[in-house]
Design a protein around this motif. Sequence first.
Motif, PDB file in Angstrom:
ATOM      1  N   ASN A  63       4.654  -5.217  -5.789  1.00 31.17           N
ATOM      2  CA  ASN A  63       3.836  -3.996  -5.886  1.00 31.17           C
ATOM      3  C   ASN A  63       2.548  -4.411  -6.564  1.00 31.17           C
ATOM      4  N   GLY A  78      -8.701  -2.231   1.604  1.00 29.87           N
ATOM      5  CA  GLY A  78      -7.907  -1.082   2.058  1.00 29.87           C
ATOM      6  C   GLY A  78      -7.670  -1.147   3.564  1.00 29.87           C
ATOM      7  N   SER A  81      -5.243  -3.959   4.430  1.00 34.83           N
ATOM      8  CA  SER A  81      -3.867  -3.611   4.045  1.00 34.83           C
ATOM      9  C   SER A  81      -3.250  -2.708   5.093  1.00 34.83           C
ATOM     10  N   ALA A  82      -4.033  -1.714   5.540  1.00 38.08           N
ATOM     11  CA  ALA A  82      -3.511  -0.783   6.544  1.00 38.08           C
ATOM     12  C   ALA A  82      -3.159  -1.554   7.821  1.00 38.08           C
ATOM     13  N   ILE A  86       0.843  -2.792   4.883  1.00 40.89           N
ATOM     14  CA  ILE A  86       1.342  -2.784   3.504  1.00 40.89           C
ATOM     15  C   ILE A  86       0.462  -1.834   2.681  1.00 40.89           C
ATOM     16  N   SER A  87       0.893  -1.524   1.474  1.00 43.65           N
ATOM     17  CA  SER A  87      -0.003  -0.744   0.621  1.00 43.65           C
ATOM     18  C   SER A  87      -0.136  -1.436  -0.728  1.00 43.65           C
ATOM     19  N   ASP A  89      -2.474  -0.931  -4.650  1.00 44.63           N
ATOM     20  CA  ASP A  89      -3.259   0.003  -5.454  1.00 44.63           C
ATOM     21  C   ASP A  89      -4.580  -0.691  -5.829  1.00 44.63           C
TER      22      ASP A  89
END
Length: 190
Positions: A63, A78, A81-82, A86-87, A89
């Motif tokens: 994470n 961002g 990642s998309a 995956i995600s 922060d």
Amino acid sequence: MEADRIKWNKRFLSEDSFLGMAPSPFLQRKIEDIKLLTPGLHALDIACGEGRNSIFLAQHGFNVTGLDISDVALGKAGERSATAGISADFRLVDLESYRFEGERYDLVINFNFLLRELIPEAYSALVPGGIFLLDTILESPEALANHTPAYLLRRGELASIFDKLDGKILFIEEVTEGQMPTARVLFKKV
Ligand SMILES: C[S@@+](CC[C@H](N)C(=O)[O-])C[C@H]1O[C@@H](n2cnc3c(N)ncnc32)[C@H](O)[C@@H]1O
């Protein structure tokens, strides 16, 4: 600092990908060791840029929180990642004034970025047994031609920084041949 944000945004806007899409070779080499060594899966990517290393860690089950001053880089992180499914922060922060208040990580990575006073701060945010991986450019005539001297490690400096922290250096090297001399460390907090 606003001037840093503008400078880095310009760099990230000037090319499709500033450091490429592939994760750092050092991180790739060490990922299986890291997975065995870290007490948990909460990772921090210091100055994450376009997220190549954050995404790689997320693909390996971590994470990830990624911090960077460039909104352009974080926008790309961002999007990437998309695309990767995956995600992570990703947070816009100025690390020069950032404080790790109440944050705890099992793994901290710091690639191609040097803010000396941040290293003990990030170390404090590691849980006992946490892992710190740092890999950045070493002072050399080649590096001095293109980089601000203050942002380059001196020979032997990485060892002396990590020797002062409670824990164990599990791997350290200075690679002085090649186009861009580099120093890197893998450290475990006690
Ligand atoms: C050479 S790039 C490395 C990016 C990433 N670590 C990698 O290896 O792909 C340096 C990064 O440091 C970020 N940076 C520079 N000054 C910063 C600051 N004061 N606070 C946060 N990030 C900063 C830049 O925006 C840039 O993304």
